[in-house]
Design a protein around this motif. Structure first.
Motif, PDB file in Angstrom:
ATOM      1  N   THR A  62      11.087 -17.233   4.901  1.00 17.96           N
ATOM      2  CA  THR A  62      11.680 -17.366   3.560  1.00 17.96           C
ATOM      3  C   THR A  62      12.960 -16.553   3.450  1.00 17.96           C
ATOM      4  O   THR A  62      14.056 -17.102   3.363  1.00 17.96           O
ATOM      5  N   GLY A  65      12.367  -9.405   4.878  1.00 17.67           N
ATOM      6  CA  GLY A  65      11.520  -8.478   4.144  1.00 17.67           C
ATOM      7  C   GLY A  65      11.822  -7.042   4.518  1.00 17.67           C
ATOM      8  O   GLY A  65      12.350  -6.765   5.602  1.00 17.67           O
ATOM      9  N   ARG A  85      14.172  -0.145  -6.520  1.00 17.51           N
ATOM     10  CA  ARG A  85      13.354  -1.143  -7.222  1.00 17.51           C
ATOM     11  C   ARG A  85      12.508  -0.463  -8.290  1.00 17.51           C
ATOM     12  O   ARG A  85      11.930   0.600  -8.050  1.00 17.51           O
ATOM     13  N   ASN A  89       7.043  -3.147 -10.439  1.00 16.97           N
ATOM     14  CA  ASN A  89       7.162  -4.474  -9.850  1.00 16.97           C
ATOM     15  C   ASN A  89       6.393  -4.493  -8.527  1.00 16.97           C
ATOM     16  O   ASN A  89       6.840  -3.928  -7.544  1.00 16.97           O
ATOM     17  N   PRO A  90       5.206  -5.140  -8.497  1.00 14.51           N
ATOM     18  CA  PRO A  90       4.336  -5.024  -7.320  1.00 14.51           C
ATOM     19  C   PRO A  90       4.897  -5.731  -6.083  1.00 14.51           C
ATOM     20  O   PRO A  90       5.741  -6.610  -6.189  1.00 14.51           O
ATOM     21  N   ILE A  92       4.335  -7.707  -2.179  1.00 12.96           N
ATOM     22  CA  ILE A  92       3.461  -8.645  -1.471  1.00 12.96           C
ATOM     23  C   ILE A  92       2.981  -7.997  -0.172  1.00 12.96           C
ATOM     24  O   ILE A  92       3.764  -7.375   0.545  1.00 12.96           O
ATOM     25  N   HIS A  94       1.705  -8.464   3.556  1.00 11.77           N
ATOM     26  CA  HIS A  94       1.821  -9.467   4.627  1.00 11.77           C
ATOM     27  C   HIS A  94       0.784  -9.202   5.709  1.00 11.77           C
ATOM     28  O   HIS A  94       0.672  -8.075   6.198  1.00 11.77           O
ATOM     29  N   THR A 157      -5.093  -6.553  -9.055  1.00 11.75           N
ATOM     30  CA  THR A 157      -4.927  -7.627  -8.067  1.00 11.75           C
ATOM     31  C   THR A 157      -3.820  -7.261  -7.080  1.00 11.75           C
ATOM     32  O   THR A 157      -3.024  -6.357  -7.349  1.00 11.75           O
ATOM     33  N   ARG A 161       0.251 -12.704   1.741  1.00  9.23           N
ATOM     34  CA  ARG A 161       0.888 -13.849   2.382  1.00  9.23           C
ATOM     35  C   ARG A 161       0.834 -13.676   3.890  1.00  9.23           C
ATOM     36  O   ARG A 161       0.999 -12.573   4.411  1.00  9.23           O
ATOM     37  N   PRO A 182       8.772  -6.369   0.061  1.00  8.44           N
ATOM     38  CA  PRO A 182       9.581  -7.176  -0.845  1.00  8.44           C
ATOM     39  C   PRO A 182      10.767  -7.715  -0.057  1.00  8.44           C
ATOM     40  O   PRO A 182      10.907  -7.420   1.131  1.00  8.44           O
ATOM     41  N   SER A 183      11.601  -8.513  -0.687  1.00 14.35           N
ATOM     42  CA  SER A 183      12.823  -8.959  -0.028  1.00 14.35           C
ATOM     43  C   SER A 183      13.692  -7.735   0.270  1.00 14.35           C
ATOM     44  O   SER A 183      13.707  -6.774  -0.493  1.00 14.35           O
ATOM     45  N   GLU A 220      12.359 -17.351  -1.638  1.00 14.37           N
ATOM     46  CA  GLU A 220      11.106 -16.646  -1.442  1.00 14.37           C
ATOM     47  C   GLU A 220       9.896 -17.564  -1.611  1.00 14.37           C
ATOM     48  O   GLU A 220       9.993 -18.675  -2.124  1.00 14.37           O
ATOM     49  N   SER A 221       8.750 -17.006  -1.221  1.00 10.96           N
ATOM     50  CA  SER A 221       7.497 -17.753  -1.285  1.00 10.96           C
ATOM     51  C   SER A 221       7.124 -18.126  -2.723  1.00 10.96           C
ATOM     52  O   SER A 221       7.530 -17.458  -3.676  1.00 10.96           O
ATOM     53  N   ARG A 235       5.688 -17.838  -9.528  1.00  4.66           N
ATOM     54  CA  ARG A 235       7.087 -17.916  -9.063  1.00  4.66           C
ATOM     55  C   ARG A 235       7.231 -19.174  -8.230  1.00  4.66           C
ATOM     56  O   ARG A 235       6.444 -19.391  -7.308  1.00  4.66           O
ATOM     57  N   PRO A 270       4.747  -9.547 -13.014  1.00  7.89           N
ATOM     58  CA  PRO A 270       5.572  -8.355 -13.153  1.00  7.89           C
ATOM     59  C   PRO A 270       6.845  -8.546 -12.337  1.00  7.89           C
ATOM     60  O   PRO A 270       6.808  -9.132 -11.276  1.00  7.89           O
TER      61      PRO A 270
HETATM   62  O1  TXA Z   1       8.973 -14.847   0.486  1.00  6.90           O
HETATM   63  C1  TXA Z   1       8.597 -13.784  -0.005  1.00  6.90           C
HETATM   64  O2  TXA Z   1       7.631 -13.722  -0.774  1.00  6.90           O
HETATM   65  C2  TXA Z   1       9.363 -12.515   0.388  1.00  6.90           C
HETATM   66  C3  TXA Z   1       9.167 -12.272   1.889  1.00  6.90           C
HETATM   67  C4  TXA Z   1       9.719 -10.967   2.332  1.00  6.90           C
HETATM   68  O3  TXA Z   1       7.810 -12.388   2.208  1.00  6.90           O
HETATM   69  N1  TXA Z   1       8.937 -11.399  -0.393  1.00  6.90           N
HETATM   70  C5  TXA Z   1       9.261 -11.260  -1.713  1.00  6.90           C
HETATM   71  O4  TXA Z   1       8.835 -10.099  -2.311  1.00  6.90           O
HETATM   72  O5  TXA Z   1       9.902 -12.078  -2.307  1.00  6.90           O
HETATM   73  P1  TXA Z   1       9.372  -9.596  -3.733  1.00  6.90           P
HETATM   74  O6  TXA Z   1       8.893  -8.207  -3.865  1.00  6.90           O
HETATM   75  O7  TXA Z   1      10.838  -9.746  -3.799  1.00  6.90           O
HETATM   76  O8  TXA Z   1       8.613 -10.449  -4.763  1.00  6.90           O
HETATM   77  C6  TXA Z   1       7.243 -10.170  -5.034  1.00  6.90           C
HETATM   78  C7  TXA Z   1       6.828 -10.791  -6.310  1.00  6.90           C
HETATM   79  C8  TXA Z   1       6.909  -9.805  -7.458  1.00  6.90           C
HETATM   80  O9  TXA Z   1       8.134  -9.867  -8.112  1.00  6.90           O
HETATM   81  C9  TXA Z   1       5.788 -10.251  -8.363  1.00  6.90           C
HETATM   82  O10 TXA Z   1       6.284 -11.153  -9.303  1.00  6.90           O
HETATM   83  C10 TXA Z   1       4.822 -10.978  -7.449  1.00  6.90           C
HETATM   84  O11 TXA Z   1       5.437 -11.131  -6.219  1.00  6.90           O
HETATM   85  N2  TXA Z   1       3.574 -10.207  -7.320  1.00  6.90           N
HETATM   86  C11 TXA Z   1       3.216  -9.329  -6.355  1.00  6.90           C
HETATM   87  N3  TXA Z   1       1.988  -8.826  -6.593  1.00  6.90           N
HETATM   88  C12 TXA Z   1       1.558  -9.388  -7.728  1.00  6.90           C
HETATM   89  C13 TXA Z   1       0.358  -9.290  -8.500  1.00  6.90           C
HETATM   90  N4  TXA Z   1      -0.633  -8.481  -8.151  1.00  6.90           N
HETATM   91  N5  TXA Z   1       0.259 -10.039  -9.613  1.00  6.90           N
HETATM   92  C14 TXA Z   1       1.267 -10.880  -9.972  1.00  6.90           C
HETATM   93  N6  TXA Z   1       2.410 -11.010  -9.287  1.00  6.90           N
HETATM   94  C15 TXA Z   1       2.561 -10.288  -8.188  1.00  6.90           C
END
Ligand code: TXA
Ligand code: MG
Length: 455
Positions: A62, A65, A85, A89-90, A92, A94, A157, A161, A182-183, A220-221, A235, A270
């Motif tokens: 995607t 990271g 950051r 903001n939680p 992901i 991997h 939660t 991924r 995260p990204s 992103e995913s 998302r 979040p």
């Molecule tokens: O493609 C992707 O998902 C990339 C690559 C690196 O794997 N990662 C990514 O991470 O985009 P990030 O941190 O930019 O986005 C993570 C998003 C957070 O903004 C949040 O909205 C959601 O995932 N998220 C994470 N944990 C969550 C939870 N427990 N409940 C709801 N949403 C969550």
């Protein structure tokens, strides 16, 4: 601190073996590594992840990271610090295998198979269909969780991924721990889809960037929540709403994110409330339904509304002409325009590297995914000489992402960053139609609507 970009070619890293098992949600894989520079670079990254608090940037299909050991608070906190950051903001998590995920759900790093499968039933058909791949699922975090509390930002939660990039999978396994990632952009900036993008944002803040070339998906995913009823998409991303609706239990999946309105203080996902994906330039988005802008009016808009913009960027997709017809000199042929369009680059022009998947491996989703990887090109900005009589002195940069939706997704963040590098004051973007739900357009438009400037 010095930041090194370490190129790693998955084909030189070793040979992957897929262990087919009809009952498994995802086949198991193993890798026989080949000694050499590529393996050394991966070892260095894995060592840093396991033994230091400095995060490591790595490619996924995607976006890039920024990874850290998801079980150590000090390492996870360093991700937030490097990106700047917001801590609510939680992140992901991997994983490299289903068994690693099961361990996490059982509250241990290495809890072996005992008791019932902890993966909620609702997710099983999704995992079977889309993992490894661009899909993040929200799971219950057990009370005895080994995850650092910073990963979940205090929620009950966590998002998980399994990426389908060999380099990502191998790095997670070599590090020996699940990776919170995260990204790898500085917070608010467009997500990185090349190693250079990461360096532009995080130079001096991290030591190691594993360079696996441009990302193949580019956005992103998809984040889904199957714990709520009906299940929802938090998302939009690489897996589309129509893809999801074909899966048993997901026929009525609802859209749980908001594109246009300001979200309140407590958004469902979040992180939705923050400014996102923004280049330095002012972004003006034309929705696909808005029609092609009148070029002269557009330049006037650039000159007046937008801080006396002298350098203008255009990102076009389906209908806009090269420089909206404002270019001087020989018009490019349609073929040339098409060749330049990232999504439409002819197959011969894209290097296809065959990864060393053991030849006797029977076909499976995993082996097919890993067998070959296409090295995509990044979008190129063309400087345009404007026709006489137009608002002088103005410099215009034009990027054509092409009419193919996947190509637009792949090139989008790169294009925004490329125009920032050219120092443009304002970027006009041609949006794409996201009504059908059967392609990645929803993810593209979601990012663009967030990137656009509030004037
Ligand atoms: O493609 C992707 O998902 C990339 C690559 C690196 O794997 N990662 C990514 O991470 O985009 P990030 O941190 O930019 O986005 C993570 C998003 C957070 O903004 C949040 O909205 C959601 O995932 N998220 C994470 N944990 C969550 C939870 N427990 N409940 C709801 N949403 C969550
Ligand atoms: Mg991000």
């Amino acid at each position: 601190m010095e930041t090194d970009i370490l190129p790693v070619d998955a084909a030189r890293l070793g040979q992957i073996r897929i262990h087919n098992s009809p009952d498994a949600l995802v086949d198991e894989w193993s890798m026989e590594y080949t000694e050499g520079e590529d393996l050394n670079s991966m070892r260095r990254a894995a060592e840093e992840l396991a033994h230091t608090d400095t995060p490591v940037a790595f490619p996924t299909e995607t976006v890039y990271g920024l990874g850290a050991d998801a079980t150590r608070s000090s390492a996870v906190r360093a991700i937030f610090a490097a990106k700047n950051r917001p801590v609510d903001n939680p992140l992901i998590v991997h994983v490299h295998s289903i068994s690693q995920l099961q361990s996490l759900l059982r509250g241990g790093k290495d809890v072996v198979n005992n008791g019932p499968d902890p993966i909620p039933e609702i997710y099983k058909p999704l995992i079977r269909k889309f993992w490894p791949g661009p899909l993040t699922i929200i799971l219950p975090n057990p009370v005895n969780s080994v995850l650092a509390p910073e990963v979940t930002a205090g929620l009950s939660t966590f998002g998980a991924r399994m990426p389908c990039s060999i380099l990502a999978l191998a790095l997670i396994r070599m590090a020996g721990v699940p990776l919170a990632a995260p990204s790898a952009n500085a917070s608010t900036r467009p997500s990185p889809t090349t190693a250079e993008h990461v360096k532009d944002d995080l130079d001096g803040r991290i030591r190691t960037i594993i360079d696996g070339g441009p990302c193949s998906v580019g956005v992103e995913s998809t984040v889904v929540d199957g714990l709520s009823s009906p299940p929802s998409i938090l998302r939009p991303g690489g897996v589309t709403v129509e893809d999801l609706r074909r899966i048993p239990g997901w026929e009525n999946v609802v859209v749980g994110y908001m594109d246009k309105q300001e979200v309140g203080d407590r958004p469902k996902a979040p992180g939705m409330k923050y400014r996102h994906y923004s280049p330095k330039a002012t972004v003006i988005l034309y929705e696909a339904t808005a029609g092609v802008p009148v070029p002269k009016r557009l330049l006037e808009q650039a000159n007046t509304k937008v801080a006396r913009g002298k350098k203008v960027g255009i990102i076009r997709t389906v209908r806009w002409e090269r420089a909206l017809g404002l270019a001087v000199g020989s018009e490019k042929t349609k073929e040339v325009q098409e060749q330049e369009a990232i999504g439409m680059t002819s197959r011969e022009e894209i290097a296809e590297t065959s990864h060393s998947v053991a030849p006797e491996v029977p076909d499976s989703r995993l082996s097919n995914l890993l067998r070959s990887v296409i090295q995509h090109k990044v979008p190129h900005a063309e400087q345009i000489i404007l026709k006489e009589g137009l608002t002088t002195p103005m410099v215009l940069w034009d990027i054509n992402l092409g009419a193919d939706t996947e190509g637009v997704a792949r090139g989008l963040f790169s294009a925004l960053r490329e125009l920032d590098r050219k120092g443009v004051d304002v970027i006009f973007v041609e949006g794409i139609d996201d009504k059908s739900g059967d392609n990645i357009a929803a993810a593209v438009m979601n990012r663009l609507r967030k990137a656009q400037s509030r004037l």
